[in-house]
Design a protein around this motif. Structure first.
Motif, short mmCIF file in Angstrom:
data_model
loop_
_atom_site.label_atom_id
_atom_site.label_comp_id
_atom_site.label_asym_id
_atom_site.label_seq_id
_atom_site.Cartn_x
_atom_site.Cartn_y
_atom_site.Cartn_z
N LYS A 235 0.84 -1.20 0.00
CA LYS A 235 0.00 0.00 0.00
C LYS A 235 0.87 1.25 0.00
CE LYS A 235 -4.29 -1.70 1.92
NZ LYS A 235 -5.28 -1.61 2.99
N LEU A 236 1.95 1.21 0.76
CA LEU A 236 2.88 2.35 0.78
C LEU A 236 3.48 2.58 -0.61
CD1 LEU A 236 4.29 4.52 2.45
CD2 LEU A 236 6.06 2.85 2.96
N TYR B 66 2.20 1.61 -3.45
CA TYR B 66 1.13 2.07 -4.34
C TYR B 66 0.91 3.56 -4.20
CZ TYR B 66 -3.49 3.22 -6.00
OH TYR B 66 -4.54 3.85 -6.64
N TRP B 67 0.75 4.04 -2.96
CA TRP B 67 0.46 5.46 -2.75
C TRP B 67 1.65 6.34 -3.10
CZ3 TRP B 67 -3.97 7.32 -3.29
CH2 TRP B 67 -5.10 6.59 -2.93
N ALA B 68 2.86 5.85 -2.87
CA ALA B 68 4.04 6.64 -3.24
C ALA B 68 4.12 6.77 -4.76
CB ALA B 68 5.30 5.99 -2.69
N SER B 69 3.99 5.66 -5.49
CA SER B 69 4.09 5.72 -6.95
C SER B 69 2.90 6.46 -7.56
CB SER B 69 4.22 4.31 -7.54
OG SER B 69 3.11 3.51 -7.19
N THR B 70 1.72 6.24 -7.02
CA THR B 70 0.52 6.90 -7.55
C THR B 70 0.56 8.41 -7.26
OG1 THR B 70 -0.73 4.87 -7.26
CG2 THR B 70 -2.00 6.89 -7.56
N GLY B 71 1.00 8.76 -6.06
CA GLY B 71 1.11 10.18 -5.72
C GLY B 71 2.11 10.90 -6.61
N LEU B 72 3.26 10.29 -6.82
CA LEU B 72 4.27 10.91 -7.71
C LEU B 72 3.76 10.99 -9.15
CD1 LEU B 72 7.54 9.27 -6.34
CD2 LEU B 72 6.91 11.69 -6.23
N LEU B 73 3.11 9.93 -9.60
CA LEU B 73 2.56 9.94 -10.96
C LEU B 73 1.49 11.01 -11.11
CD1 LEU B 73 2.36 8.70 -13.80
CD2 LEU B 73 0.78 6.99 -12.84
N ALA B 74 0.60 11.10 -10.14
CA ALA B 74 -0.46 12.12 -10.20
C ALA B 74 0.14 13.52 -10.19
CB ALA B 74 -1.44 11.94 -9.05
N ALA C 156 3.92 4.63 -13.56
CA ALA C 156 2.62 4.06 -13.92
C ALA C 156 2.62 2.55 -13.75
CB ALA C 156 2.26 4.45 -15.35
N ALA C 157 3.71 1.90 -14.15
CA ALA C 157 3.80 0.44 -14.00
C ALA C 157 3.78 0.05 -12.52
CB ALA C 157 5.06 -0.07 -14.67
N ALA C 158 4.54 0.76 -11.70
CA ALA C 158 4.56 0.46 -10.27
C ALA C 158 3.19 0.68 -9.66
CB ALA C 158 5.60 1.33 -9.56
N LEU D 164 -1.66 -1.69 -7.38
CA LEU D 164 -3.05 -1.26 -7.17
C LEU D 164 -3.73 -2.23 -6.21
CD1 LEU D 164 -5.19 0.80 -8.19
CD2 LEU D 164 -5.76 -0.85 -9.96
N PRO D 165 -4.24 -1.75 -5.07
CA PRO D 165 -4.81 -2.65 -4.06
C PRO D 165 -5.85 -3.63 -4.59
CG PRO D 165 -4.60 -0.46 -3.14
CD PRO D 165 -4.25 -0.36 -4.61
N ALA D 166 -6.76 -3.19 -5.44
CA ALA D 166 -7.78 -4.09 -5.97
C ALA D 166 -7.14 -5.22 -6.78
CB ALA D 166 -8.77 -3.32 -6.83
N ARG D 167 -6.08 -4.91 -7.54
CA ARG D 167 -5.38 -5.93 -8.32
C ARG D 167 -4.64 -6.90 -7.41
NH1 ARG D 167 -1.62 -5.96 -11.01
NH2 ARG D 167 -2.09 -7.15 -12.82
N THR D 168 -3.89 -6.38 -6.44
CA THR D 168 -3.09 -7.25 -5.59
C THR D 168 -3.98 -8.11 -4.70
OG1 THR D 168 -2.78 -5.47 -3.99
CG2 THR D 168 -1.04 -5.78 -5.59
#
Length: 136
Positions: A5-6, A8-16, A108-110, A115-119
């Motif tokens: 989760k960490l 996911y949120w780190a990569s998603t936050g940076l990507l966003a 984006a790949a990370a 992604l929690p729903a996927r994992t």
């Protein structure tokens, strides 16, 4: 919070953040981007289209739920940044100009893979296919 989760949120936050910053620059018509588009042979109105898509993608990634919308956002991000990479490389520009696109693809790949729903779905299907040992 576990490491997935960490991550996911780190990569998603940076990507966003990357998408939002790029959307702002594209939608504002920043001169370096206008010059880059002209050098690549693209019309400058493409900046408005891409900026709008980047903004929508960032919102889709950060909004809770909407699994299908997120899938489309990841696909769009992949198309946009592989296209950006190819455009810079095929135009004969130095490879360094394509580094931001590669970095965005990595984020984006990370984000997608963590992604929690996927994992959670992946872990559930893995545990469902594990053989059940006989109780003695």
């Amino acid at each position: 919070m576990n490491w997935k989760k960490l991550g996911y949120w780190a990569s998603t936050g940076l990507l966003a953040f990357f998408l939002l910053a790029n959307a702002a620059m594209k939608l504002s018509g920043a001169e370096p981007l206008v010059e880059s588009m002209k050098a690549l042979g693209y019309p400058t109105y493409l900046l408005t289209i891409l900026g709008s898509w980047y903004l929508a993608g960032a919102i889709a990634l950060l909004a809770p739920g909407f699994a299908k919308v997120k899938e489309w956002a990841y696909a769009g991000i992949t198309f946009a940044f592989t296209g950006a990479f190819a455009s810079h490389v095929l135009a004969g520009e130095p490879i360094g100009t394509a580094v931001p696109a590669v970095a965005a693809l990595g984020l984006a790949a990370a984000s997608y893979l963590l992604l929690p729903a996927r994992t959670e779905a992946s872990e559930a299907s893995t545990s469902a296919t594990q053989p059940v040992s006989a109780a003695a």
